[in-house]
Motif scaffolding. Structure first.
Motif, short mmCIF file in Angstrom:
data_model
loop_
_atom_site.label_atom_id
_atom_site.label_comp_id
_atom_site.label_asym_id
_atom_site.label_seq_id
_atom_site.Cartn_x
_atom_site.Cartn_y
_atom_site.Cartn_z
N TYR A 1 -2.61 -0.86 -14.57
CA TYR A 1 -1.41 -0.81 -13.86
C TYR A 1 -0.79 0.46 -13.69
CZ TYR A 1 3.72 -1.43 -12.96
OH TYR A 1 5.01 -1.25 -12.50
N LYS A 2 -0.35 0.84 -12.55
CA LYS A 2 0.42 2.03 -12.24
C LYS A 2 1.26 1.88 -11.27
CE LYS A 2 -4.02 4.68 -12.57
NZ LYS A 2 -4.86 5.55 -11.90
N THR A 3 2.55 2.45 -11.54
CA THR A 3 3.67 2.16 -10.69
C THR A 3 3.49 2.98 -9.29
OG1 THR A 3 4.75 4.48 -11.19
CG2 THR A 3 5.12 2.30 -12.74
N LYS A 4 4.12 2.59 -8.23
CA LYS A 4 3.95 3.29 -6.93
C LYS A 4 4.13 4.75 -6.95
CE LYS A 4 5.81 -0.78 -4.83
NZ LYS A 4 7.04 -1.55 -4.39
N ILE A 5 5.21 5.43 -8.12
CA ILE A 5 5.42 6.78 -8.37
C ILE A 5 4.10 7.35 -8.80
CG2 ILE A 5 6.49 8.42 -9.61
CD1 ILE A 5 9.16 6.55 -9.33
N ASP A 6 3.30 6.85 -9.80
CA ASP A 6 2.20 7.01 -10.38
C ASP A 6 1.07 7.24 -9.24
OD1 ASP A 6 3.14 7.06 -12.89
OD2 ASP A 6 2.63 5.06 -13.44
N LEU A 7 1.04 6.20 -8.35
CA LEU A 7 0.02 6.27 -7.23
C LEU A 7 0.24 7.42 -6.44
CD1 LEU A 7 -0.41 2.55 -6.36
CD2 LEU A 7 -2.06 3.68 -7.75
N LEU B 1 -3.73 0.75 -3.33
CA LEU B 1 -3.09 -0.72 -3.34
C LEU B 1 -2.36 -0.57 -4.85
CD1 LEU B 1 -3.04 -3.41 -2.22
CD2 LEU B 1 -5.17 -3.99 -3.87
N TYR B 2 -1.20 -1.04 -4.20
CA TYR B 2 -0.15 -1.23 -5.65
C TYR B 2 -0.80 -2.59 -6.25
CZ TYR B 2 3.88 -2.45 -8.48
OH TYR B 2 4.55 -3.16 -9.35
N LEU B 3 -1.03 -2.43 -7.57
CA LEU B 3 -1.47 -3.69 -8.21
C LEU B 3 -0.50 -4.17 -9.38
CD1 LEU B 3 -4.33 -5.19 -8.41
CD2 LEU B 3 -4.61 -3.82 -10.35
N PRO B 4 0.34 -5.19 -9.00
CA PRO B 4 1.47 -5.48 -9.85
C PRO B 4 0.75 -5.97 -11.34
CG PRO B 4 1.56 -6.48 -7.99
CD PRO B 4 0.03 -5.91 -7.99
N GLN B 5 1.45 -5.95 -12.30
CA GLN B 5 1.14 -6.27 -13.65
C GLN B 5 0.55 -7.71 -13.63
OE1 GLN B 5 4.83 -4.88 -16.15
NE2 GLN B 5 3.06 -3.96 -17.16
N GLY C 1 0.92 -1.23 0.03
CA GLY C 1 -0.23 -0.19 -0.05
C GLY C 1 0.79 1.24 0.08
N VAL C 2 0.50 2.08 -0.92
CA VAL C 2 1.13 3.52 -0.85
C VAL C 2 0.48 4.49 -0.14
CG1 VAL C 2 2.20 5.22 -2.52
CG2 VAL C 2 2.32 2.96 -3.10
N SER C 3 1.10 5.32 0.79
CA SER C 3 0.33 6.23 1.57
C SER C 3 0.79 7.58 1.38
CB SER C 3 0.38 5.83 3.01
OG SER C 3 1.78 6.09 3.69
N LEU C 4 -0.13 8.70 1.76
CA LEU C 4 0.11 9.91 1.90
C LEU C 4 -0.32 10.25 3.14
CD1 LEU C 4 1.04 12.71 0.35
CD2 LEU C 4 -1.37 12.92 -0.11
N SER C 5 0.68 11.12 3.78
CA SER C 5 0.45 11.47 5.04
C SER C 5 0.86 12.90 5.33
CB SER C 5 1.26 10.98 6.23
OG SER C 5 1.38 9.69 6.43
N VAL C 6 0.17 13.63 6.10
CA VAL C 6 0.46 15.03 6.58
C VAL C 6 1.00 15.41 7.77
CG1 VAL C 6 -1.35 16.04 4.61
CG2 VAL C 6 -1.82 15.82 7.22
N ALA C 7 1.84 16.29 7.97
CA ALA C 7 2.57 16.50 9.22
C ALA C 7 2.59 18.01 9.71
CB ALA C 7 3.79 15.82 9.37
N THR C 8 2.44 18.14 10.88
CA THR C 8 2.82 19.48 11.63
C THR C 8 4.27 19.14 12.36
OG1 THR C 8 1.90 19.23 13.85
CG2 THR C 8 0.55 19.95 12.05
#
Length: 408
Positions: free
Chosen positions: A181-187, A157-161, A139-146
């Motif tokens: 299909y998308k790379t982790k960078i794409d996600l 979810l990263y979906l392999p080819q 799983g690729v995540s995006l977090s925010v922080a103070t």
């Protein structure tokens, strides 16, 4: 992460779940979301659908009915993950920013270890969670922080080819036709664009070398209006700049060789955080460089960035490298502190998995995975908001509010 909720905290949780219920719309979805969320917030060691339903249903003869209803809500029901996640993010951010502004967005990924081969996206692949190649989902995540708090707001979810290109597997996992299909960078970039579109605050993107090595990732982040501080691998070729932007007459060198050439005397000790047991510090050097990448443009025409180099005390040479566009008016200590904020993500993953059952989902379908993660993110957003309070709930065994009362 368990805590005793006093009546005021229970009322806040009730109001929070009621707001999410308004986003969900349907009464049964409201009730099921509250039941599932309370199951994740509760004391049970295993936080998958069946034990949550069993604990929530007081009538043993109706447990199976409750289980099937909850299973349908998580695995099959059509509700909007994005809308719920945005509401949860805004709730947590509203509390966090009472103490300090959101400054950083952190991209990372984590593994969900699996034994079988039928869970959507599972295959043998490397994950830092295990430190090796193993059978897992990613799983690729995006977090925010103070400066003080850190909350994940999105996951994909990263979906392999091997899954994206297999019609039989797609049917079994009910992967929507539009999902390709998308790379982790794409996600990661999609999540960043989505958060920007929703007006989530922040001004710098942090990531490790898996993302920072990509020139496309770095350039897109800049095009979206963000600075970045991203890890890179030591072989990355750079062209050092002298004062006032003049190019060093020497040829391009790897980041590792350049750092070694500077020598130990060029590295200064900086502290970025007071840890629970010790002060976190290391030796760093910062130099202006241009980065080589295959885009057909001479390296001299690439925009200058800062190369951040770290020489840990127990290493014979510099071992960690990063690129950043943070402004020169910031002190070296502030740049280091900002970059190091991304390491808190590992603690967040530990809490999400160990306390909120992020990796306990036993379903196999694409929608189910995302629904489960959405509820877990919503629970964590509430916990983070509670932590920002002047007198947060005490660390003790929690009282379990009744699901139906909170779902009303």
């Amino acid at each position: 992460m368990e805590y005793m909720m006093d009546p005021a905290a229970e009322q806040r949780l009730q109001a929070y779940l009621s707001e999410i219920g308004d986003v969900l719309g349907h009464p049964l979805r409201r009730e099921s979301f509250a039941t599932y969320a309370l199951g994740l917030l509760g004391e049970a060691e295993r936080k998958s659908v069946e034990p949550i339903a069993a604990r929530a249903c007081p009538d043993p003869e109706r447990v199976e009915v409750a289980h099937q209803r909850l299973l349908h809500f998580v695995s099959n029901s059509h509700w909007d993950d994005e809308a719920v996640r945005v509401h949860a993010a805004r709730y947590a951010i509203g509390a966090m920013t009472q103490q300090a502004p959101v400054t950083s967005w952190i991209v990372d990924d984590t593994g969900f270890l699996k034994k079988g081969t039928h869970s959507v996206g599972v295959q043998r692949q490397y994950t830092g969670s295990a430190g090796k190649t193993t059978n897992c989902q990613i799983g690729v995540s995006l977090s925010v922080a103070t400066r003080y708090h850190h909350v994940p707001i999105d996951f994909e979810l990263y979906l392999p080819q091997s899954w994206a290109d297999d019609p039989a597997r797609r049917r079994e996992a009910r992967i929507p036709d539009q999902v390709v299909y998308k790379t982790k960078i794409d996600l990661a970039l999609e999540m960043i664009e989505r958060a920007a579109r929703h007006g989530i605050p922040g001004d710098i993107v942090l990531a490790d070398a898996a993302y920072g090595n990509s020139n496309a990732f770095r350039e897109t982040v800049r095009l979206l209006g963000f600075d970045y501080a991203v890890g890179i691998e030591s072989p990355t070729k750079v062209l050092p700049l002298r004062r006032r932007g003049a190019v060093d007459p020497s040829p391009t060198v790897s980041a590792a060789d350049f750092a070694q050439r500077l020598g130990r005397g060029a590295f200064r000790r900086l502290c970025w955080r007071e840890g629970t047991c010790r002060t976190l510090s290391s030796r760093f050097a910062l130099r202006r460089v241009q980065v080589a990448h295959e885009d057909g443009i001479p390296i001299e025409q690439h925009p200058p960035v800062w190369l951040l180099m770290e020489w840990p005390d127990d290493e014979p040479k510099p071992t960690k490298f990063a690129l950043t566009t943070l402004p020169a008016r910031m002190t070296n200590k502030e740049i280091v502190r900002r970059f190091k904020e991304r390491y808190r993500t590992e603690k967040v993953y530990e809490e999400l998995k160990g306390e909120l059952g992020l990796d306990h989902f036993e379903g196999r379908r694409f929608r189910g995975w995302h629904h489960h993660v959405t509820v877990a993110l919503s629970c964590y957003a509430f916990v983070v908001a509670e932590r920002t309070r002047p007198f947060p709930p005490s660390a003790a065994r929690p009282r379990r509010p009744r699901a139906l009362a909170l779902a009303a």
